[in-house]
Design a protein around this motif. Structure first.
Motif, PDB file in Angstrom:
ATOM      1  N   GLY A 191       0.818  -1.214   0.000  1.00 46.20           N
ATOM      2  CA  GLY A 191       0.000   0.000   0.000  1.00 46.20           C
ATOM      3  C   GLY A 191       0.845   1.255   0.000  1.00 46.20           C
ATOM      4  N   ILE A 192       1.903   1.247   0.820  1.00 47.87           N
ATOM      5  CA  ILE A 192       2.758   2.439   0.928  1.00 47.87           C
ATOM      6  C   ILE A 192       3.527   2.670  -0.369  1.00 47.87           C
ATOM      7  CG2 ILE A 192       4.770   3.413   2.090  1.00 47.87           C
ATOM      8  CD1 ILE A 192       3.793   1.808   4.617  1.00 47.87           C
ATOM      9  N   ILE A 193       4.222   1.652  -0.853  1.00 46.09           N
ATOM     10  CA  ILE A 193       5.119   1.838  -1.999  1.00 46.09           C
ATOM     11  C   ILE A 193       4.356   1.941  -3.314  1.00 46.09           C
ATOM     12  CG2 ILE A 193       6.994   0.790  -3.340  1.00 46.09           C
ATOM     13  CD1 ILE A 193       8.009  -0.354  -0.611  1.00 46.09           C
ATOM     14  N   TYR A 194       3.489   0.957  -3.602  1.00 44.71           N
ATOM     15  CA  TYR A 194       2.783   0.993  -4.880  1.00 44.71           C
ATOM     16  C   TYR A 194       1.741   2.110  -4.906  1.00 44.71           C
ATOM     17  CZ  TYR A 194       5.092  -3.515  -5.333  1.00 44.71           C
ATOM     18  OH  TYR A 194       6.043  -4.505  -5.376  1.00 44.71           O
ATOM     19  N   GLY A 195       1.163   2.391  -3.742  1.00 40.56           N
ATOM     20  CA  GLY A 195       0.259   3.533  -3.669  1.00 40.56           C
ATOM     21  C   GLY A 195       0.984   4.831  -3.953  1.00 40.56           C
ATOM     22  N   LYS A 217      11.144  15.895 -20.012  1.00 39.50           N
ATOM     23  CA  LYS A 217      12.002  14.959 -19.277  1.00 39.50           C
ATOM     24  C   LYS A 217      11.638  15.002 -17.792  1.00 39.50           C
ATOM     25  CE  LYS A 217      15.681  16.917 -21.133  1.00 39.50           C
ATOM     26  NZ  LYS A 217      15.186  17.524 -22.371  1.00 39.50           N
ATOM     27  N   VAL A 218      11.627  13.848 -17.154  1.00 41.13           N
ATOM     28  CA  VAL A 218      11.323  13.761 -15.725  1.00 41.13           C
ATOM     29  C   VAL A 218      12.563  13.264 -15.001  1.00 41.13           C
ATOM     30  CG1 VAL A 218       9.832  12.784 -13.954  1.00 41.13           C
ATOM     31  CG2 VAL A 218       8.893  13.297 -16.226  1.00 41.13           C
ATOM     32  N   ILE A 219      13.070  14.099 -14.102  1.00 40.73           N
ATOM     33  CA  ILE A 219      14.297  13.803 -13.358  1.00 40.73           C
ATOM     34  C   ILE A 219      13.926  13.575 -11.901  1.00 40.73           C
ATOM     35  CG2 ILE A 219      16.653  14.573 -12.868  1.00 40.73           C
ATOM     36  CD1 ILE A 219      15.897  14.523 -15.889  1.00 40.73           C
ATOM     37  N   ALA A 220      14.410  12.497 -11.318  1.00 38.82           N
ATOM     38  CA  ALA A 220      14.151  12.205  -9.904  1.00 38.82           C
ATOM     39  C   ALA A 220      15.446  12.281  -9.106  1.00 38.82           C
ATOM     40  CB  ALA A 220      13.539  10.816  -9.745  1.00 38.82           C
ATOM     41  N   THR A 221      15.325  12.744  -7.883  1.00 39.86           N
ATOM     42  CA  THR A 221      16.463  12.785  -6.980  1.00 39.86           C
ATOM     43  C   THR A 221      15.954  12.537  -5.561  1.00 39.86           C
ATOM     44  OG1 THR A 221      18.469  14.057  -6.405  1.00 39.86           O
ATOM     45  CG2 THR A 221      16.386  15.287  -6.498  1.00 39.86           C
ATOM     46  N   GLY A 222      16.863  12.420  -4.607  1.00 34.96           N
ATOM     47  CA  GLY A 222      16.462  12.181  -3.223  1.00 34.96           C
ATOM     48  C   GLY A 222      16.642  10.730  -2.821  1.00 34.96           C
ATOM     49  N   GLY A 223      16.557  10.497  -1.522  1.00 34.83           N
ATOM     50  CA  GLY A 223      16.899   9.205  -0.939  1.00 34.83           C
ATOM     51  C   GLY A 223      16.160   8.010  -1.500  1.00 34.83           C
ATOM     52  N   LEU A 224      14.848   8.151  -1.751  1.00 29.19           N
ATOM     53  CA  LEU A 224      14.046   7.010  -2.192  1.00 29.19           C
ATOM     54  C   LEU A 224      13.706   7.074  -3.681  1.00 29.19           C
ATOM     55  CD1 LEU A 224      11.699   6.750   0.908  1.00 29.19           C
ATOM     56  CD2 LEU A 224      13.490   5.144   0.252  1.00 29.19           C
ATOM     57  N   SER A 225      14.446   7.880  -4.417  1.00 29.61           N
ATOM     58  CA  SER A 225      14.155   8.040  -5.846  1.00 29.61           C
ATOM     59  C   SER A 225      14.323   6.736  -6.617  1.00 29.61           C
ATOM     60  CB  SER A 225      15.048   9.130  -6.457  1.00 29.61           C
ATOM     61  OG  SER A 225      16.419   8.874  -6.185  1.00 29.61           O
ATOM     62  N   THR A 226      15.355   5.971  -6.297  1.00 32.67           N
ATOM     63  CA  THR A 226      15.600   4.711  -7.019  1.00 32.67           C
ATOM     64  C   THR A 226      14.485   3.709  -6.764  1.00 32.67           C
ATOM     65  OG1 THR A 226      17.988   5.072  -6.879  1.00 32.67           O
ATOM     66  CG2 THR A 226      17.249   2.845  -7.395  1.00 32.67           C
ATOM     67  N   LEU A 227      14.013   3.639  -5.518  1.00 35.70           N
ATOM     68  CA  LEU A 227      12.945   2.709  -5.153  1.00 35.70           C
ATOM     69  C   LEU A 227      11.690   2.973  -5.972  1.00 35.70           C
ATOM     70  CD1 LEU A 227      11.783   0.513  -3.192  1.00 35.70           C
ATOM     71  CD2 LEU A 227      11.099   2.419  -1.697  1.00 35.70           C
ATOM     72  N   ILE A 228      11.272   4.232  -6.065  1.00 35.94           N
ATOM     73  CA  ILE A 228      10.051   4.576  -6.789  1.00 35.94           C
ATOM     74  C   ILE A 228      10.273   4.503  -8.302  1.00 35.94           C
ATOM     75  CG2 ILE A 228       8.291   6.339  -7.158  1.00 35.94           C
ATOM     76  CD1 ILE A 228       8.265   5.032  -4.370  1.00 35.94           C
ATOM     77  N   ALA A 229      11.422   4.990  -8.768  1.00 35.84           N
ATOM     78  CA  ALA A 229      11.690   5.007 -10.206  1.00 35.84           C
ATOM     79  C   ALA A 229      11.722   3.600 -10.797  1.00 35.84           C
ATOM     80  CB  ALA A 229      13.008   5.714 -10.489  1.00 35.84           C
ATOM     81  N   SER A 230      12.101   2.620  -9.987  1.00 34.51           N
ATOM     82  CA  SER A 230      12.177   1.246 -10.491  1.00 34.51           C
ATOM     83  C   SER A 230      10.795   0.663 -10.799  1.00 34.51           C
ATOM     84  CB  SER A 230      12.891   0.349  -9.467  1.00 34.51           C
ATOM     85  OG  SER A 230      12.127   0.228  -8.271  1.00 34.51           O
ATOM     86  N   GLU A 231       9.730   1.340 -10.349  1.00 37.80           N
ATOM     87  CA  GLU A 231       8.367   0.835 -10.538  1.00 37.80           C
ATOM     88  C   GLU A 231       7.550   1.644 -11.538  1.00 37.80           C
ATOM     89  OE1 GLU A 231       6.684  -1.832  -9.447  1.00 37.80           O
ATOM     90  OE2 GLU A 231       8.578  -2.574  -8.648  1.00 37.80           O
ATOM     91  N   THR A 232       8.180   2.622 -12.197  1.00 40.56           N
ATOM     92  CA  THR A 232       7.417   3.444 -13.129  1.00 40.56           C
ATOM     93  C   THR A 232       8.265   3.831 -14.333  1.00 40.56           C
ATOM     94  OG1 THR A 232       6.224   5.538 -13.424  1.00 40.56           O
ATOM     95  CG2 THR A 232       8.000   5.532 -11.805  1.00 40.56           C
ATOM     96  N   LYS A 233       7.627   3.930 -15.495  1.00 41.22           N
ATOM     97  CA  LYS A 233       8.294   4.383 -16.712  1.00 41.22           C
ATOM     98  C   LYS A 233       8.187   5.896 -16.879  1.00 41.22           C
ATOM     99  CE  LYS A 233       7.572   0.025 -19.195  1.00 41.22           C
ATOM    100  NZ  LYS A 233       6.919  -0.629 -20.375  1.00 41.22           N
ATOM    101  N   HIS A 234       7.495   6.546 -15.961  1.00 36.83           N
ATOM    102  CA  HIS A 234       7.299   7.996 -16.078  1.00 36.83           C
ATOM    103  C   HIS A 234       8.511   8.795 -15.602  1.00 36.83           C
ATOM    104  CE1 HIS A 234       3.150   6.629 -16.541  1.00 36.83           C
ATOM    105  NE2 HIS A 234       2.883   7.816 -17.055  1.00 36.83           N
ATOM    106  N   ILE A 235       9.413   8.167 -14.855  1.00 36.12           N
ATOM    107  CA  ILE A 235      10.659   8.820 -14.435  1.00 36.12           C
ATOM    108  C   ILE A 235      11.756   8.370 -15.392  1.00 36.12           C
ATOM    109  CG2 ILE A 235      12.420   8.946 -12.630  1.00 36.12           C
ATOM    110  CD1 ILE A 235      10.137   8.679 -10.582  1.00 36.12           C
TER     111      ILE A 235
END
Length: 271
Positions: A191-195, A217-235
Motif C-alpha cells: 500500500g505504501i510503496i505501490y500507492g 524529461k522527468v528527473i528524480a532525486t532524493g533518498g528514495l528516488s531509485t525505489l520509486i523510479a524502479s516501478e514506473t516508466k514515467h521517471i
C-alpha cells in the motif's frame, strides 16, 4: 576545493568539489539541538575519516530549508574554515526566472534542483525530489521555474500509518513484489510503496498536460528516488547528486562577485 551543504529536514548532505568533480560526499542527521562546536567536530571527523585536509577548502556554499539550524551551522563553518558561507537566497544569482506568485516562498532546495536539472538536461523538465516532503517542480523550455506541487514524503506517510493505527507495525520500505498480500507487513508495504507510485505517476501526467510541451524529461532525486523510479516508466533519469551539483553551479555563477566582495572587505579591514 569548494564545499557544498544541502541542509534538509532529515539530513544534511555535504559535497566536496575539486574543479567540477564531486570527489567526496557525506550525509549526517539534521539536529536542531546541536551546537556550532558539535557541528564543527562532525565536519573535522568527516574530513579526517576521508583523508581530506580542511585547509584545501577555498569556499563554502549552502542551501537550507531549516532556518533554525542555520545560526549554529554557519557559525561552525566560520570557526572551522574561517570562511563566511554563501547561502542561497535573495541576492544570490541563480540565472533562473522564478514565476511563483512570491518567489521568496520557493524552497532553496527546489531552486537549486531546478538550476542543476536545466543546466544538465535542458527543458522542459519535471523534477521530483523524494525528501522529507516530495516536491514536483516544472521548468519551461526557456529555463523558467513555473511552479509545482508538494506532497507528504513516503516516510512521513509510512510513519503516520504506524502512529495512528494501533495494530499496525512499523515496516521496512521494501517492495513486496505483489499487491495481493498474505500478511500485514507485506500488505502495508504494498500500500505504501505501490500507492506512492500511483501518486507520483498521476502528478507527473497531470503536470505534463499542463506544461503543454513535447518531450518533457522527468528527473528524480532524493533518498528514495531509485525505489520509486524502479516501478514506473514515467521517471526518465535518477540523479542522486542533482542538488549538490546545483549548489556548485550556483557558486560558479556568483564566484567573481564573491571574490570582489571578499577583496573589498579585506581592504576595508586594512584601512
Amino acid at each position: 576545493m569548494i564545499l557544498v551543504f544541502d541542509v534538509g529536514n532529515t539530513n544534511i548532505v555535504l559535497g566536496l568539489y575539486k574543479d567540477n568533480d564531486l570527489i567526496e560526499s557525506w550525509r549526517i542527521a539534521t539536529d536542531k539541538d546541536k551546537s556550532s562546536d558539535e557541528y564543527g567536530i562532525l565536519i573535522h571527523q568527516l574530513f579526517q575519516y576521508s583523508g581530506r585536509n580542511l585547509e584545501d577548502v577555498e569556499d563554502v556554499i549552502m542551501s537550507s530549508v531549516v532556518p533554525n539550524i542555520m545560526y549554529s551551522l554557519e557559525h561552525s563553518i566560520r570557526k572551522v574554515f574561517n570562511i563566511e558561507p554563501l547561502v542561497v537566497g535573495p541576492g544570490v544569482k541563480t540565472g533562473m526566472d522564478i514565476k511563483y506568485d512570491n518567489p521568496k516562498q520557493v524552497g532553496a532546495d527546489r531552486i537549486v534542483n531546478a538550476v542543476s536539472a536545466f543546466e544538465k538536461y535542458g527543458g522542459p523538465l519535471i523534477i521530483v525530489d523524494f525528501g522529507t516532503a516530495t516536491t514536483f517542480c516544472a521548468i519551461s523550455p526557456k529555463g523558467e521555474y513555473l511552479g509545482g506541487t508538494i506532497a507528504p514524503g513516503i516516510k512521513i506517510s509510512s510513519d503516520a500509518l504506524f502512529q495512528r493505527a494501533a495494530k499496525l507495525p512499523r515496516v521496512e520500505l521494501v517492495k513486496p513484489g505483489k499487491v495481493i498480500c498474505k500478511n500485514t507487513v507485506n500488505s502495508m508495504q504494498a500500500g505504501i510503496i505501490y500507492g506512492y507510485v500511483g501518486l507520483v505517476e498521476y502528478i507527473i501526467k497531470k503536470m505534463t498536460r499542463e506544461l503543454k510541451q513535447q518531450d518533457v524529461k522527468v528527473i528524480a532525486t532524493g533518498g528514495l528516488s531509485t525505489l520509486i523510479a524502479s516501478e514506473t516508466k514515467h521517471i526518465h533519469i535518477v540523479d542522486k547528486t542533482l542538488t549538490l551539483d546545483g549548489l556548485k553551479i550556483i557558486y560558479t555563477r556568483n564566484k567573481e562577485e564573491r571574490k570582489e566582495k571578499i577583496a573589498t572587505e579585506i581592504e576595508l579591514r586594512e584601512i
